[in-house]
Design a protein around this motif. Sequence first.
Motif, PDB file in Angstrom:
ATOM      1  N   ALA A  93       0.878  -1.238  -0.152  1.00  0.00           N
ATOM      2  CA  ALA A  93       0.372  -0.055   0.510  1.00  0.00           C
ATOM      3  C   ALA A  93       1.076   0.814  -0.088  1.00  0.00           C
ATOM      4  N   VAL A  94       2.256   1.198   0.616  1.00  0.00           N
ATOM      5  CA  VAL A  94       2.991   2.207   0.532  1.00  0.00           C
ATOM      6  C   VAL A  94       3.599   2.801  -0.225  1.00  0.00           C
ATOM      7  N   HIS A  95       4.611   1.432  -1.164  1.00  0.00           N
ATOM      8  CA  HIS A  95       4.944   1.253  -2.004  1.00  0.00           C
ATOM      9  C   HIS A  95       4.331   2.070  -3.444  1.00  0.00           C
ATOM     10  N   ARG A  96       2.701   2.339  -3.722  1.00  0.00           N
ATOM     11  CA  ARG A  96       2.783   2.703  -4.588  1.00  0.00           C
ATOM     12  C   ARG A  96       3.359   4.497  -4.569  1.00  0.00           C
ATOM     13  N   PRO A  97       2.411   5.010  -3.556  1.00  0.00           N
ATOM     14  CA  PRO A  97       2.473   6.807  -4.154  1.00  0.00           C
ATOM     15  C   PRO A  97       3.699   7.021  -3.522  1.00  0.00           C
ATOM     16  N   LEU A  98       4.527   6.290  -2.828  1.00  0.00           N
ATOM     17  CA  LEU A  98       5.645   6.558  -2.617  1.00  0.00           C
ATOM     18  C   LEU A  98       6.904   5.837  -3.907  1.00  0.00           C
ATOM     19  N   ALA A  99       6.512   5.212  -4.841  1.00  0.00           N
ATOM     20  CA  ALA A  99       7.110   4.973  -6.205  1.00  0.00           C
ATOM     21  C   ALA A  99       7.334   6.458  -6.792  1.00  0.00           C
ATOM     22  N   ALA A 106      21.590  11.589 -17.980  1.00  0.00           N
ATOM     23  CA  ALA A 106      20.353  12.309 -17.301  1.00  0.00           C
ATOM     24  C   ALA A 106      19.148  11.040 -18.021  1.00  0.00           C
ATOM     25  N   MET A 107      18.934  10.553 -19.085  1.00  0.00           N
ATOM     26  CA  MET A 107      17.945   9.617 -18.695  1.00  0.00           C
ATOM     27  C   MET A 107      17.517   7.916 -18.883  1.00  0.00           C
ATOM     28  N   ARG A 108      19.494   7.812 -18.550  1.00  0.00           N
ATOM     29  CA  ARG A 108      19.406   6.766 -17.827  1.00  0.00           C
ATOM     30  C   ARG A 108      19.783   6.516 -16.872  1.00  0.00           C
ATOM     31  N   ALA A 109      20.365   7.253 -16.047  1.00  0.00           N
ATOM     32  CA  ALA A 109      20.644   7.217 -14.621  1.00  0.00           C
ATOM     33  C   ALA A 109      18.779   7.359 -14.788  1.00  0.00           C
ATOM     34  N   TYR A 110      17.368   8.243 -14.809  1.00  0.00           N
ATOM     35  CA  TYR A 110      16.078   8.058 -14.580  1.00  0.00           C
ATOM     36  C   TYR A 110      16.094   7.090 -14.412  1.00  0.00           C
ATOM     37  N   ARG A 111      16.036   6.421 -16.418  1.00  0.00           N
ATOM     38  CA  ARG A 111      15.447   4.485 -16.289  1.00  0.00           C
ATOM     39  C   ARG A 111      16.116   4.042 -15.282  1.00  0.00           C
ATOM     40  N   HIS A 112      17.369   3.442 -15.199  1.00  0.00           N
ATOM     41  CA  HIS A 112      17.441   3.556 -13.662  1.00  0.00           C
ATOM     42  C   HIS A 112      17.157   2.991 -12.691  1.00  0.00           C
ATOM     43  N   TRP A 113      17.403   4.423 -12.282  1.00  0.00           N
ATOM     44  CA  TRP A 113      16.246   5.511 -11.519  1.00  0.00           C
ATOM     45  C   TRP A 113      14.662   4.562 -11.191  1.00  0.00           C
ATOM     46  N   LEU A 114      14.230   4.155 -12.031  1.00  0.00           N
ATOM     47  CA  LEU A 114      12.830   4.042 -12.166  1.00  0.00           C
ATOM     48  C   LEU A 114      12.243   2.457 -11.696  1.00  0.00           C
ATOM     49  N   TRP A 153      15.098   0.922 -10.394  1.00  0.00           N
ATOM     50  CA  TRP A 153      15.403   0.066  -8.942  1.00  0.00           C
ATOM     51  C   TRP A 153      14.122   0.940  -7.479  1.00  0.00           C
ATOM     52  N   ILE A 154      13.202   1.568  -7.607  1.00  0.00           N
ATOM     53  CA  ILE A 154      12.337   1.798  -7.454  1.00  0.00           C
ATOM     54  C   ILE A 154      10.750   0.895  -7.120  1.00  0.00           C
ATOM     55  N   ARG A 155      11.207   0.385  -8.261  1.00  0.00           N
ATOM     56  CA  ARG A 155      10.181  -0.417  -8.840  1.00  0.00           C
ATOM     57  C   ARG A 155       8.670  -0.054  -9.450  1.00  0.00           C
ATOM     58  N   VAL A 191      -1.616   0.088 -10.558  1.00  0.00           N
ATOM     59  CA  VAL A 191      -0.727  -0.671  -9.838  1.00  0.00           C
ATOM     60  C   VAL A 191       0.674  -0.582 -10.353  1.00  0.00           C
ATOM     61  N   LEU A 192       1.923  -0.619  -9.548  1.00  0.00           N
ATOM     62  CA  LEU A 192       3.368  -0.622 -10.228  1.00  0.00           C
ATOM     63  C   LEU A 192       3.627  -2.117  -9.558  1.00  0.00           C
ATOM     64  N   PRO A 193       5.400  -2.708 -10.550  1.00  0.00           N
ATOM     65  CA  PRO A 193       5.140  -2.033 -11.398  1.00  0.00           C
ATOM     66  C   PRO A 193       5.128  -2.195 -12.867  1.00  0.00           C
ATOM     67  N   ILE A 194       5.120  -0.893 -13.450  1.00  0.00           N
ATOM     68  CA  ILE A 194       4.515  -0.643 -14.825  1.00  0.00           C
ATOM     69  C   ILE A 194       5.490  -1.465 -15.794  1.00  0.00           C
ATOM     70  N   ARG A 195       5.452  -2.173 -16.592  1.00  0.00           N
ATOM     71  CA  ARG A 195       5.470  -3.522 -17.213  1.00  0.00           C
ATOM     72  C   ARG A 195       5.575  -2.323 -19.099  1.00  0.00           C
ATOM     73  N   LEU A 196       7.152  -2.040 -19.402  1.00  0.00           N
ATOM     74  CA  LEU A 196       6.781  -1.871 -20.450  1.00  0.00           C
ATOM     75  C   LEU A 196       8.317  -2.666 -21.286  1.00  0.00           C
ATOM     76  N   ILE A 197       7.789  -3.325 -22.389  1.00  0.00           N
ATOM     77  CA  ILE A 197       8.474  -4.063 -23.583  1.00  0.00           C
ATOM     78  C   ILE A 197       8.219  -3.018 -25.072  1.00  0.00           C
ATOM     79  N   VAL A 198       9.827  -3.155 -25.035  1.00  0.00           N
ATOM     80  CA  VAL A 198      10.066  -3.023 -26.434  1.00  0.00           C
ATOM     81  C   VAL A 198      10.729  -3.210 -27.602  1.00  0.00           C
TER      82      VAL A 198
END
Length: 255
Positions: A8-14, A55-63, A65-67, A211-218
């Motif tokens: 319950a805490v993970h979704r708003p925190l992430a 910066a975008m690579r770091a942001y992708r890894h950040w997203l 990492w926080i699931r 609902v997290l995590p979102i799954r993205l397939i490219v």
Amino acid sequence: MARRFLRAVHRPLALLLGHGGLAVILIAWLPMIIVLLPMPRERRQRTMRRLIHHAMRAYRHWLGWIRAVQFETRSLDALRDAPPGVIVANHPSLLDALVVLSHVPEVVCVMRAGILRNPFFALPARLAGYLPNDDAVEMMLGARRAIRGGCHVLLFPEGSRSPLTATPPLRPFHPAPFMLAHRTGTSLHPWLFRYDRPFLAKGQPVSYRPVLPIRLIVTPMALLPEHMGTDPREAAAAWRSHYARAFHSREPATP
């Protein structure tokens, strides 16, 4: 009980950490401008594109990492060694361009002119040589210069994010990217973005809590060689049908 509480805490925190991470990056651009402005234009643009990529690579890894998002996007790394060309993709989320930029450093984006009026986005975008889409002639000339200079050009044929309610979730395709590839004699690099649920989609409020995590397939799309030299409007219609078929299949056709 503890697991339910953590869920319950993970979704708003992430979501808070995800939006906050992007805000930190946007604010961090400001002091860099002082360093970049005195540089010659080509060097300034190349340096800014590299900074955006990291910066975008770091942001992708950040997203990840926080699931918040589970990224299955390594296939985009192939663009690093691909000849300069036109990158096209469907556009279901605000994340799409950021994901491409996180994998490939030398990309010039074609952006909606309205975004370039936002100072937080406009400053890095203009320094990187990104192109507004409000003047078709200037956009085509700028995109041709970028390709000749060794960059990919990222153009979403839908022009805006995909509609949530349509089946398949696609807008009509604009002929501009196919015209650009044809007139410059360069490669078309088509990709399919699939999210397992809507995320930062058109009409979806930023405050929406999926609902997290979102799954993205490219995944890469198979080329349509029979339409590479045809009328751009016919090519746009054919490519939209190609994407629609990919949505109806479980796995898109790949080269």
